[in-house]
Design an enzyme around this catalytic site. Structure first.
Site, mmCIF file in Angstrom:
data_model
loop_
_atom_site.group_PDB
_atom_site.id
_atom_site.type_symbol
_atom_site.label_atom_id
_atom_site.label_comp_id
_atom_site.label_asym_id
_atom_site.label_seq_id
_atom_site.Cartn_x
_atom_site.Cartn_y
_atom_site.Cartn_z
ATOM 1 N N CYS A 12 0.863 -1.182 0.000
ATOM 2 C CA CYS A 12 0.000 0.000 0.000
ATOM 3 C C CYS A 12 0.901 1.234 0.000
ATOM 4 O O CYS A 12 2.120 1.132 0.158
ATOM 5 C CB CYS A 12 -0.860 -0.003 1.257
ATOM 6 S SG CYS A 12 0.173 0.041 2.751
ATOM 7 N N HIS A 41 5.322 -4.803 9.004
ATOM 8 C CA HIS A 41 5.346 -6.184 9.502
ATOM 9 C C HIS A 41 5.546 -7.174 8.352
ATOM 10 O O HIS A 41 4.610 -7.842 7.916
ATOM 11 C CB HIS A 41 4.040 -6.500 10.248
ATOM 12 C CG HIS A 41 3.996 -5.890 11.617
ATOM 13 N ND1 HIS A 41 2.825 -5.676 12.304
ATOM 14 C CD2 HIS A 41 4.980 -5.462 12.430
ATOM 15 C CE1 HIS A 41 3.087 -5.131 13.484
ATOM 16 N NE2 HIS A 41 4.397 -4.990 13.582
ATOM 17 N N HIS A 74 3.444 2.117 11.796
ATOM 18 C CA HIS A 74 2.301 1.947 12.706
ATOM 19 C C HIS A 74 2.087 3.149 13.611
ATOM 20 O O HIS A 74 1.052 3.255 14.258
ATOM 21 C CB HIS A 74 2.528 0.706 13.577
ATOM 22 C CG HIS A 74 3.027 -0.459 12.794
ATOM 23 N ND1 HIS A 74 4.359 -0.771 12.692
ATOM 24 C CD2 HIS A 74 2.365 -1.362 12.038
ATOM 25 C CE1 HIS A 74 4.498 -1.837 11.908
ATOM 26 N NE2 HIS A 74 3.316 -2.198 11.502
ATOM 27 N N GLU A 126 0.153 -0.204 16.340
ATOM 28 C CA GLU A 126 -0.671 0.951 15.934
ATOM 29 C C GLU A 126 -1.616 1.348 17.070
ATOM 30 O O GLU A 126 -1.813 2.540 17.345
ATOM 31 C CB GLU A 126 -1.480 0.622 14.670
ATOM 32 C CG GLU A 126 -2.316 1.821 14.215
ATOM 33 C CD GLU A 126 -3.286 1.500 13.089
ATOM 34 O OE1 GLU A 126 -2.907 0.740 12.177
ATOM 35 O OE2 GLU A 126 -4.416 2.023 13.131
ATOM 36 N N CYS A 195 -8.435 1.618 6.566
ATOM 37 C CA CYS A 195 -7.869 2.357 5.429
ATOM 38 C C CYS A 195 -8.292 1.772 4.091
ATOM 39 O O CYS A 195 -8.756 0.634 4.008
ATOM 40 C CB CYS A 195 -6.356 2.408 5.552
ATOM 41 S SG CYS A 195 -5.569 0.860 5.105
ATOM 42 N N SER A 223 1.441 -9.571 10.824
ATOM 43 C CA SER A 223 0.784 -8.565 9.988
ATOM 44 C C SER A 223 -0.729 -8.646 10.175
ATOM 45 O O SER A 223 -1.369 -9.624 9.776
ATOM 46 C CB SER A 223 1.155 -8.795 8.520
ATOM 47 O OG SER A 223 0.241 -8.119 7.676
ATOM 48 N N SER A 224 -1.290 -7.595 10.750
ATOM 49 C CA SER A 224 -2.726 -7.590 11.057
ATOM 50 C C SER A 224 -3.554 -7.703 9.784
ATOM 51 O O SER A 224 -4.449 -8.544 9.673
ATOM 52 C CB SER A 224 -3.064 -6.302 11.814
ATOM 53 O OG SER A 224 -4.454 -6.166 11.957
ATOM 54 N N ASN A 225 -3.258 -6.868 8.793
ATOM 55 C CA ASN A 225 -4.109 -6.873 7.597
ATOM 56 C C ASN A 225 -4.008 -8.201 6.845
ATOM 57 O O ASN A 225 -4.975 -8.661 6.258
ATOM 58 C CB ASN A 225 -3.814 -5.660 6.714
ATOM 59 C CG ASN A 225 -2.584 -5.843 5.859
ATOM 60 O OD1 ASN A 225 -2.669 -6.371 4.756
ATOM 61 N ND2 ASN A 225 -1.431 -5.431 6.365
HETATM 62 S S1 SF4 Z 1 -2.862 2.409 7.341
HETATM 63 FE FE1 SF4 Z 1 -1.412 0.692 7.150
HETATM 64 S S2 SF4 Z 1 -2.303 -0.650 5.605
HETATM 65 FE FE2 SF4 Z 1 -3.366 1.304 5.441
HETATM 66 S S3 SF4 Z 1 -2.277 2.509 3.872
HETATM 67 FE FE3 SF4 Z 1 -1.351 3.022 5.837
HETATM 68 S S4 SF4 Z 1 0.360 1.584 6.113
HETATM 69 FE FE4 SF4 Z 1 -0.987 0.767 4.508
#
Ligand code: SF4
Length: 311
Positions: A12, A41, A74, A126, A195, A223-225
């Protein structure tokens, strides 16, 4: 066997920015530079930056005086920020701007005497960073589940909620609904705090798994996502595996599988996806199709001082 590739997947804008900040700081200042927590992560990314001279630390007091310190994507608490300042460190902030937006919103709400409720995973950096934005004498209430909403006992008239950026869209919606039922006047964030990258990757996996038997998610354990992507497939009653690379694939995962879905969390680089595709081709995959998806055009600028340097 067919391979379906999620779209979008992988890096991202916040992760790209954070990695670029570390690389450019190395170019400008030379090794070593210190990074507070894994900048993103992902094991591959972190190992790569370590090889270039980045030293990852969990506590600021591990950093010698006067050195370069980078805060991870984070984000950090105000206390960590202050500690780094007291060390005389040269600081670069790789906090994702979408996390910074939440920090500012928390501060703004607290100034308006709102009690802020944060939906997030306890212990995630975070979440630690956002909890650490509290103005003196105030606090943020962390909740993780609907059961936590039931336990909330708040008498504040002014309530707001915010969320971690990388949560499950579905789970969070249910928690928010429970909050709104219990506290009808509660204020939502101005814009969704989960996000764009998290939302797009989760939506892509939902489409992908309509036609796939198994999901491989490139992403590290912490890694959460990436974990949320794995869970989506599981909720659709499909097998799903989180892997750091092709070398972690077990051949028995592919037994009897016609279509295998592949995606990558927001901190996992595309090179790992390509290695997985090559591996699956060697295992007999004869078709690789990327599904149609949302085009992402988001880019976050790096700090001014680093714009001329790259290693
Ligand atoms: S909040 Fe985390 S996952 Fe979302 S754009 Fe930012 S770094 Fe990427």
């Amino acid at each position: 066997m067919k391979v379906l590739l999620a779209n979008p997947r992988g890096f991202c804008a916040g992760v790209e920015r954070a990695i670029e900040i570390v690389e450019r700081a190395l170019g400008l200042h030379g090794a070593p530079i210190y990074v507070r927590h894994e900048v993103v992560h992902n094991k591959f990314v972190v190992d790569n930056l370590k090889a270039k001279g980045a030293i990852f630390v969990e506590k600021i007091d591990e950093v010698p005086t006067g050195k370069v310190v980078i805060f991870s994507a984070h984000g950090v608490s105000q206390t960590v920020r202050q500690q780094a300042g007291e060390l005389g460190a040269i600081i670069y902030d790789a906090t994702c701007p979408l996390v910074t937006k939440i920090h500012k919103e928390v501060a703004r709400k607290q100034k308006q005497s709102h009690k802020v409720i944060l939906i997030g995973h306890k212990g995630h950096p975070e979440v630690e960073g956002t909890l650490g934005q509290s103005a003196q004498g105030t606090s943020i209430e962390l909740i993780e589940t609907i059961a936590d909403v039931d336990k909330l006992n708040l008498d504040n008239k002014q309530l707001s909620y915010t969320t971690q950026t990388t949560l499950s869209i579905n789970d969070t919606r249910q928690i928010v609904n429970a909050l709104k039922d219990k506290f009808p006047g509660i204020k939502s964030p101005q814009k969704d705090d989960i996000c764009y990258a998290t939302q797009n990757r989760q939506n892509a996996v939902k489409i992908l798994m309509q036609d796939s038997d198994v999901l491989l998610v490139l992403g590290s354990n912490n890694s959460s996502n990436s974990n949320r992507l794995r869970e989506i497939a599981e909720k659709m009653q499909k097998k799903s595996y989180l892997i750091d690379g092709a070398n972690e694939i077990h051949l028995d995962w592919l037994t009897g599988v016609n279509t295998i879905g592949v995606t990558a969390g927001a901190s996992a680089p595309e090179i790992l996806v390509q290695e997985v595709i090559n591996y699956l081709r060697d295992c007999g995959a004869n078709e690789v199709i990327e599904i149609g998806g949302v085009k992402e055009n988001i880019h976050f600028p790096i700090p001014e001082q680093l714009r001329q340097n790259r290693r």
